[in-house]
Design a protein around this motif. Structure first.
Motif, PDB file in Angstrom:
ATOM      1  N   ASP A 169       0.825  -1.217   0.000  1.00  0.00           N
ATOM      2  CA  ASP A 169       0.000   0.000   0.000  1.00  0.00           C
ATOM      3  C   ASP A 169       0.854   1.261   0.000  1.00  0.00           C
ATOM      4  OD1 ASP A 169      -2.609  -1.341   0.213  1.00  0.00           O
ATOM      5  OD2 ASP A 169      -1.893  -1.925   2.198  1.00  0.00           O
ATOM      6  N   GLY A 170       2.046   1.158  -0.589  1.00  0.00           N
ATOM      7  CA  GLY A 170       2.971   2.282  -0.609  1.00  0.00           C
ATOM      8  C   GLY A 170       2.718   3.229  -1.762  1.00  0.00           C
ATOM      9  N   PHE A 171       3.457   4.323  -1.742  1.00  0.00           N
ATOM     10  CA  PHE A 171       3.323   5.380  -2.741  1.00  0.00           C
ATOM     11  C   PHE A 171       4.226   5.073  -3.929  1.00  0.00           C
ATOM     12  CE2 PHE A 171       4.720   9.748  -4.127  1.00  0.00           C
ATOM     13  CZ  PHE A 171       3.534  10.075  -4.751  1.00  0.00           C
ATOM     14  N   ASP A 172       3.672   5.198  -5.139  1.00  0.00           N
ATOM     15  CA  ASP A 172       4.439   4.950  -6.366  1.00  0.00           C
ATOM     16  C   ASP A 172       5.127   6.248  -6.772  1.00  0.00           C
ATOM     17  OD1 ASP A 172       5.496   4.204  -8.782  1.00  0.00           O
ATOM     18  OD2 ASP A 172       3.740   3.092  -9.428  1.00  0.00           O
ATOM     19  N   TYR A 173       6.314   6.456  -6.210  1.00  0.00           N
ATOM     20  CA  TYR A 173       7.046   7.702  -6.454  1.00  0.00           C
ATOM     21  C   TYR A 173       7.470   7.823  -7.915  1.00  0.00           C
ATOM     22  CZ  TYR A 173      10.375  11.494  -5.509  1.00  0.00           C
ATOM     23  OH  TYR A 173      11.045  12.691  -5.508  1.00  0.00           O
ATOM     24  N   ALA A 174       7.844   6.711  -8.531  1.00  0.00           N
ATOM     25  CA  ALA A 174       8.285   6.742  -9.930  1.00  0.00           C
ATOM     26  C   ALA A 174       7.156   7.199 -10.844  1.00  0.00           C
ATOM     27  CB  ALA A 174       8.794   5.366 -10.346  1.00  0.00           C
ATOM     28  N   ARG A 175       5.960   6.654 -10.650  1.00  0.00           N
ATOM     29  CA  ARG A 175       4.827   7.050 -11.494  1.00  0.00           C
ATOM     30  C   ARG A 175       4.453   8.503 -11.235  1.00  0.00           C
ATOM     31  NH1 ARG A 175      -0.690   3.575 -11.924  1.00  0.00           N
ATOM     32  NH2 ARG A 175       0.681   2.310 -13.230  1.00  0.00           N
ATOM     33  N   TYR A 176       4.521   8.915  -9.974  1.00  0.00           N
ATOM     34  CA  TYR A 176       4.206  10.299  -9.618  1.00  0.00           C
ATOM     35  C   TYR A 176       5.125  11.276 -10.356  1.00  0.00           C
ATOM     36  CZ  TYR A 176       4.322  14.524  -6.710  1.00  0.00           C
ATOM     37  OH  TYR A 176       4.316  15.824  -6.272  1.00  0.00           O
ATOM     38  N   VAL A 545       9.211  -6.702   6.464  1.00  0.00           N
ATOM     39  CA  VAL A 545      10.388  -5.836   6.537  1.00  0.00           C
ATOM     40  C   VAL A 545      10.168  -4.744   5.495  1.00  0.00           C
ATOM     41  CG1 VAL A 545      12.882  -5.653   6.326  1.00  0.00           C
ATOM     42  CG2 VAL A 545      11.865  -7.759   7.218  1.00  0.00           C
ATOM     43  N   PHE A 546       9.871  -3.529   5.944  1.00  0.00           N
ATOM     44  CA  PHE A 546       9.572  -2.439   5.026  1.00  0.00           C
ATOM     45  C   PHE A 546      10.845  -1.909   4.373  1.00  0.00           C
ATOM     46  CE2 PHE A 546       5.681  -2.381   7.512  1.00  0.00           C
ATOM     47  CZ  PHE A 546       4.720  -2.081   6.554  1.00  0.00           C
ATOM     48  N   GLY A 577       2.736   3.948   7.642  1.00  0.00           N
ATOM     49  CA  GLY A 577       1.436   4.440   8.101  1.00  0.00           C
ATOM     50  C   GLY A 577       0.296   4.143   7.148  1.00  0.00           C
ATOM     51  N   SER A 578       0.565   4.254   5.846  1.00  0.00           N
ATOM     52  CA  SER A 578      -0.486   3.985   4.861  1.00  0.00           C
ATOM     53  C   SER A 578      -0.954   2.532   4.939  1.00  0.00           C
ATOM     54  CB  SER A 578       0.034   4.299   3.454  1.00  0.00           C
ATOM     55  OG  SER A 578      -0.935   4.005   2.478  1.00  0.00           O
TER      56      SER A 578
END
Length: 692
Positions: A169-176, A545-546, A577-578
């Motif tokens: 459920d992480g943020f896709d920084y590359a796509r952003y 393990v994040f 947190g997400s």
């Protein structure tokens, strides 16, 4: 005349949005695109062949269908062209580059973020052209603060592709970043860069960049006026963000307070701020209404002031939306045309998406349009619930109605993106909107009369105290009990929530029973999915393990309970947190020592874990290696892997992202030679074990 006939730009939007979405998920061959363009053109031509009005009316859908297909293909082409216009030619090449800043530096916790465009590769053997846009993180240094858009730097760096989704459920920084045309990042220490002595140059094809550079200079000049009157600290940070869109001075704690109370829209220059500026300009130019020539001059001056303000505040999607919309209103009102508010809103969105189709995926764009549409539709109806004759109480109730309407439209997006809801948003808006309006008026007044000594000092005094009161009240609301509810939505729930709002709104407008049933079913589906997610949370056991390059973040999840080992709780909240909120887990219990976890050793769900976080095994030997299921290498350690494996015999070794690249590669090779499973979090993303 129905809604679709009154709002032609809404129909145009319905045509271009599918093309933008299809581009993200479907690779359509070029020949098929050209075929669709040809078919749509033929369809439109056929529609014009009908001479008799009876046939024109009967087959009017042919023209609409052809236009819709053409616009969908056009938006697909625009997305394709956007990516073609933003290639990157220097990935994984260490060299000295000349780059041009495309935005002023933004201060972060550990560095300055700079958006830059590559100009040249200054290789030792030859100079060659380079292309592409990148994010450059410059080490914190006072010299960075003086850089402006258009400045050229010489940097010694290696550009890397940004990370995609590495955590659940992480943020896709590359796509952003890709949606902004940015395909690479690099970190540059202070000794590895210098400002080029060359004067910033802009080609005739880049007048926009020249204007933005001048806008940056103007913003710095206006910020210096605030500083001249000793407006500092949190007051300066809020004032700079509120009036000029400059957020570098906002402290994390203050940002958290505004976010938790639902007042972040105050700090983001948007429709509210542009509307206030528009009202001031309209008042100052009220005398220009005697004849047609004066009216045209008034339109030109209002447009000039609005777009100047938009440039100074950074041309964010929210500002662009509001400025374009008020530009339509200005022209319509000035020329005496009938203005249709919905059509103006959709026209501004249409223009923005033609300019940059990727604005559709911008959170600010989505929140901005959902808020303004909701206010326009719901506010009059909510305001009519209660009849109030007292003028002051009527204004208070109208403000409550605006807040309720805005929250109704934006709540699904807020729950989807931020997984929390500010319970006291009404109280916040009753405080923040009037005070922020006063602050903007005082700030405009200060900038206009700064050359009048005593009067400007008095205005600055009032401005500073207004800012202090605003921050004090926002912080006080945050500290109230139960100020935040943690609620999460997934994408399916987001869609059904908006379907529910749309159907129920249509029912109150049309009184159609079938529409009411559809709305209630949509809301029921949202609640059902929430219940199912809660059930999953209470029946799931996981070990994670994040992926984080700074600190170890190791998560034990058992039936809604959330145990976390980390050396930095704030960073853990930021990274994980997400996942916690999306999966409806309880608040994290940070563990150092428990009955099942001590000094890195853990027994969890009949498995044995050992988190090596320090030099515990350095120079240690044992005749009988300790048998564990999982060995986690973390906290940037670099011990001798062969020596570790003599003391501990794991089935699987996990190297988290804080471990250096060369050490991870060496450890992986050693494990493979000994038949031990190996997982590199940096390469493969978070390590997740699901227990039945």
């Amino acid at each position: 005349m129905n809604f679709l006939h009154r709002t032609p730009f809404f129909r145009l939007l319905l045509a271009i949005i599918p093309g933008i979405i299809f581009y993200q998920y479907i690779n359509v061959p070029a020949y098929l695109l050209y075929l669709l363009v040809a078919l749509s053109a033929i369809t439109i031509l056929i529609a014009f062949l009908f001479r008799r009005s009876r046939f024109q009316y009967k087959f009017r859908w042919i023209f609409g269908a052809g236009t819709g297909v053409f616009l969908s293909v056009l938006s697909y082409f625009l997305c394709l062209q956007f990516d073609k216009n933003h290639p990157f030619s220097a990935l994984n090449e260490h060299a000295v580059y000349e780059v041009s800043l495309t935005a002023s530096p933004v201060e972060k916790a550990r560095s300055y973020l700079c958006k830059a465009e590559l100009i040249r590769n200054l290789d030792s053997t030859q100079v060659k052209a380079a292309s592409g846009h990148a994010i450059i993180y410059l080490e914190k240094d006072s010299a960075v603060r003086h850089l402006l858009l258009g400045d050229r730097l010489l940097i010694d760096a290696e550009f890397k592709s940004p990370d995609g989704v590495q955590n659940p459920d992480g943020f896709d920084y590359a796509r952003y970043l890709k949606r902004q045309g940015i395909l690479a990042t690099a970190y540059v220490p202070t000794e590895k860069w210098q400002k080029s002595p060359a004067t910033p140059r802009f080609s005739p094809a880049e007048p926009f960049k020249f204007l933005l550079r001048q806008a940056d200079k103007c913003r710095i000049f206006l910020l210096d006026i605030y500083r001249k009157y000793n407006i500092t600290g949190d007051e300066f940070g809020v004032l700079a963000a509120l009036t000029l869109g400059y957020t570098d001075e906002l402290q994390p704690d203050l940002l958290k307070s505004y976010s938790a109370t639902g007042a972040m829209h105050i700090l983001s220059v948007s429709g509210l701020h542009v509307g206030i500026v528009y009202a001031v300009i309209l008042f100052l130019l009220g005398f220009l209404s005697k004849n047609k020539r004066q009216k045209i001059l008034k339109i030109i001056l209002i447009m000039l002031f609005l777009w100047t303000y938009a440039f100074i505040t950074g041309l964010s999607p929210a500002v662009l939306r509001a400025t374009i919309m008020f530009s339509f209103v200005t022209v319509s009102a000035g020329m005496g045309w009938k203005s249709q508010i919905y059509n103006n809103i959709f026209a501004s969105a249409f223009c923005l998406l033609l300019y940059n189709p990727n604005y559709l995926f911008d959170i600010g764009f989505q929140l901005s349009y959902s808020a303004v549409l909701s206010i326009v539709f719901f506010q009059p109806q909510i305001s009519g619930w209660i009849f109030i004759s007292n003028k002051l109480l009527k204004k208070v109730w109208d403000l409550v109605a605006v807040s309720l309407a805005a929250q109704l439209g934006t709540a699904p997006f807020v729950l989807y993106y931020f997984h929390q809801f500010p319970n006291f948003f009404l109280l916040t808006n009753l405080v923040a909107i009037p005070l922020s309006t006063v602050i903007i008026y005082l700030a405009i007044g200060l900038l206009l009369i700064t050359f009048i000594p005593f009067l400007s000092s008095a205005v600055a005094f009032l401005l500073k105290w207004s800012l202090w009161i605003l921050n004090f009240l926002i912080t006080g609301i945050q500290n109230l009990p139960f100020s935040i509810s943690t609620v999460s939505m997934d994408f399916r729930q987001l869609l059904f929530a908006f379907f529910g709002i749309a159907f129920l709104s249509a029912y109150f407008y049309r009184k159609n029973f079938n529409v009411l049933i559809a709305g209630l079913i949509s809301i029921l589906l949202v609640c059902g999915m929430f219940t199912f997610q809660k059930y999953k949370s209470l029946t799931t056991t996981k070990f994670i393990v994040f992926a984080d390059s700074r600190v170890p973040i190791i998560n034990f999840v058992e039936r809604g309970r959330n145990y976390v080992y980390t050396t930095d709780r704030i960073q853990a909240e930021k990274i994980a947190g997400s996942f916690w909120k999306t999966n409806l887990l309880k608040s994290p219990e940070y563990i150092e020592s428990t009955s099942w976890f001590n000094d890195g050793f853990a027994g969890f769900h009949e498995k044995r874990f050992f988190i090596l976080k320090d030099t515990l095994l350095k120079n240690k030997t044992t005749s009988q290696p300790l048998q564990v299921d999982y060995l986690i290498l973390s906290n940037k350690i670099k011990p001798n892997i062969e020596q570790i494996l003599k003391c501990v015999h794991p089935r699987t070794v996990v190297a988290d992202k804080s471990i250096s690249k060369w050490y991870t590669a060496h450890a992986g090779e050693v494990c493979r030679t000994q038949g031990i499973s190996f997982w590199s979090v940096a390469e493969k993303g978070a390590f997740v074990v699901n227990f039945k």
